[in-house]
Write a protein that holds these residues in place. Structure first.
Motif, PDB file in Angstrom:
ATOM      1  N   SER A   1      69.682 -61.207 -11.348  1.00 32.04           N
ATOM      2  CA  SER A   1      70.688 -62.269 -11.365  1.00 32.04           C
ATOM      3  C   SER A   1      72.062 -61.766 -10.962  1.00 32.04           C
ATOM      4  O   SER A   1      72.852 -62.506 -10.376  1.00 32.04           O
ATOM      5  CB  SER A   1      70.747 -62.915 -12.762  1.00 32.04           C
ATOM      6  OG  SER A   1      71.112 -61.964 -13.747  1.00 32.04           O
ATOM      7  N   GLY A   2      72.340 -60.492 -11.246  1.00 31.33           N
ATOM      8  CA  GLY A   2      73.634 -59.928 -10.897  1.00 31.33           C
ATOM      9  C   GLY A   2      73.875 -59.803  -9.413  1.00 31.33           C
ATOM     10  O   GLY A   2      75.012 -59.576  -8.988  1.00 31.33           O
ATOM     11  N   GLN A   3      72.825 -59.954  -8.628  1.00 28.37           N
ATOM     12  CA  GLN A   3      72.958 -59.863  -7.168  1.00 28.37           C
ATOM     13  C   GLN A   3      73.388 -61.188  -6.549  1.00 28.37           C
ATOM     14  O   GLN A   3      73.605 -61.256  -5.347  1.00 28.37           O
ATOM     15  CB  GLN A   3      71.617 -59.450  -6.556  1.00 28.37           C
ATOM     16  CG  GLN A   3      71.154 -58.049  -6.966  1.00 28.37           C
ATOM     17  CD  GLN A   3      72.021 -56.970  -6.369  1.00 28.37           C
ATOM     18  OE1 GLN A   3      72.416 -57.043  -5.215  1.00 28.37           O
ATOM     19  NE2 GLN A   3      72.328 -55.958  -7.164  1.00 28.37           N
ATOM     20  N   TYR A   4      73.491 -62.224  -7.351  1.00 27.23           N
ATOM     21  CA  TYR A   4      73.823 -63.540  -6.825  1.00 27.23           C
ATOM     22  C   TYR A   4      75.279 -63.881  -7.138  1.00 27.23           C
ATOM     23  O   TYR A   4      75.778 -63.581  -8.211  1.00 27.23           O
ATOM     24  CB  TYR A   4      72.869 -64.591  -7.406  1.00 27.23           C
ATOM     25  CG  TYR A   4      71.476 -64.425  -6.854  1.00 27.23           C
ATOM     26  CD1 TYR A   4      70.599 -63.483  -7.397  1.00 27.23           C
ATOM     27  CD2 TYR A   4      71.041 -65.171  -5.768  1.00 27.23           C
ATOM     28  CE1 TYR A   4      69.335 -63.298  -6.874  1.00 27.23           C
ATOM     29  CE2 TYR A   4      69.767 -65.006  -5.248  1.00 27.23           C
ATOM     30  CZ  TYR A   4      68.936 -64.060  -5.807  1.00 27.23           C
ATOM     31  OH  TYR A   4      67.677 -63.885  -5.276  1.00 27.23           O
ATOM     32  N   ASP A   5      75.895 -64.509  -6.183  1.00 29.19           N
ATOM     33  CA  ASP A   5      77.333 -64.765  -6.268  1.00 29.19           C
ATOM     34  C   ASP A   5      77.679 -66.204  -6.622  1.00 29.19           C
ATOM     35  O   ASP A   5      78.767 -66.471  -7.140  1.00 29.19           O
ATOM     36  CB  ASP A   5      77.994 -64.409  -4.932  1.00 29.19           C
ATOM     37  CG  ASP A   5      77.696 -62.977  -4.529  1.00 29.19           C
ATOM     38  OD1 ASP A   5      76.807 -62.782  -3.670  1.00 29.19           O
ATOM     39  OD2 ASP A   5      78.333 -62.063  -5.085  1.00 29.19           O
TER      40      ASP A   5
ATOM     41  N   LEU B   1      76.406 -62.618   0.928  1.00 29.09           N
ATOM     42  CA  LEU B   1      76.284 -61.990   2.238  1.00 29.09           C
ATOM     43  C   LEU B   1      75.130 -62.599   3.009  1.00 29.09           C
ATOM     44  O   LEU B   1      74.030 -62.776   2.472  1.00 29.09           O
ATOM     45  CB  LEU B   1      76.074 -60.484   2.085  1.00 29.09           C
ATOM     46  CG  LEU B   1      77.234 -59.712   1.448  1.00 29.09           C
ATOM     47  CD1 LEU B   1      76.878 -58.235   1.321  1.00 29.09           C
ATOM     48  CD2 LEU B   1      78.505 -59.871   2.277  1.00 29.09           C
ATOM     49  N   ARG B   2      75.399 -62.895   4.242  1.00 27.67           N
ATOM     50  CA  ARG B   2      74.328 -63.421   5.085  1.00 27.67           C
ATOM     51  C   ARG B   2      73.348 -62.312   5.409  1.00 27.67           C
ATOM     52  O   ARG B   2      73.676 -61.158   5.430  1.00 27.67           O
ATOM     53  CB  ARG B   2      74.925 -63.981   6.384  1.00 27.67           C
ATOM     54  CG  ARG B   2      75.847 -65.158   6.146  1.00 27.67           C
ATOM     55  CD  ARG B   2      76.544 -65.572   7.409  1.00 27.67           C
ATOM     56  NE  ARG B   2      75.617 -66.156   8.367  1.00 27.67           N
ATOM     57  CZ  ARG B   2      75.994 -66.602   9.558  1.00 27.67           C
ATOM     58  NH1 ARG B   2      77.253 -66.491   9.932  1.00 27.67           N
ATOM     59  NH2 ARG B   2      75.113 -67.134  10.368  1.00 27.67           N
ATOM     60  N   TRP B   3      72.133 -62.695   5.646  1.00 27.84           N
ATOM     61  CA  TRP B   3      71.082 -61.821   6.133  1.00 27.84           C
ATOM     62  C   TRP B   3      70.501 -60.859   5.101  1.00 27.84           C
ATOM     63  O   TRP B   3      69.569 -60.122   5.415  1.00 27.84           O
ATOM     64  CB  TRP B   3      71.543 -60.986   7.353  1.00 27.84           C
ATOM     65  CG  TRP B   3      72.336 -61.734   8.360  1.00 27.84           C
ATOM     66  CD1 TRP B   3      73.589 -61.463   8.775  1.00 27.84           C
ATOM     67  CD2 TRP B   3      71.944 -62.922   9.073  1.00 27.84           C
ATOM     68  NE1 TRP B   3      73.997 -62.386   9.704  1.00 27.84           N
ATOM     69  CE2 TRP B   3      73.029 -63.294   9.909  1.00 27.84           C
ATOM     70  CE3 TRP B   3      70.786 -63.721   9.077  1.00 27.84           C
ATOM     71  CZ2 TRP B   3      72.981 -64.401  10.749  1.00 27.84           C
ATOM     72  CZ3 TRP B   3      70.740 -64.834   9.913  1.00 27.84           C
ATOM     73  CH2 TRP B   3      71.835 -65.156  10.743  1.00 27.84           C
TER      74      TRP B   3
END
Length: 124
Positions: free
Chosen positions: A108-112, A99-101
């Motif tokens: 690490s789980g927040q990264y796609d 997601l932008r912004w």
């Protein structure tokens, strides 16, 4: 699909420096939060540093002062590593959030999206 490419890993002596870079061909890369993680053999990936679209930065506490994350106008993200220690030896990964912004996160789980990793070896 965002593809990330890391470069700059290699061999350094203790006390030396290395600079890693993370690039992507996606035009919106400069708007994405990017994190650097590292992984020791048999261990989970751990957060090293992150930078968001405003170039706001965050560091894992022990890295503060030795490692510096930055990005240029095209969005390429750099990790300058100084005063390297043998215990910094690991595979280093860059990762981006979809997601932008949104801001960088130490989780690490927040990264796609993830790069393939680059080996950093520090000899004593």
């Amino acid at each position: 699909q965002v593809q990330l490419v890391e470069s700059g890993g290699g061999l350094a002596q203790a006390g030396g420096s290395l600079s890693l870079s993370c690039t992507s061909s996606v035009s919106t890369f400069k708007d994405l939060a990017v994190g650097w993680f590292r992984q020791f053999p048999g261990k989970e990936r751990e957060f090293v540093a992150g930078i968001d679209w405003r170039s706001s930065t965050e560091y894992r506490d022990p890295m503060t002062g030795r490692f510096t994350i930055s990005r240029d106008a095209k969005g390429t993200v750099y990790l300058q590593m100084n005063s390297l220690k043998p215990e910094d030896t690991a595979v280093y990964y860059c990762a981006a959030r979809a997601l932008r912004w949104v801001g960088a996160s130490p989780e690490s789980g927040q990264y796609d999206y993830w790069g393939q990793g680059t080996q950093v070896t520090v000899s004593s």
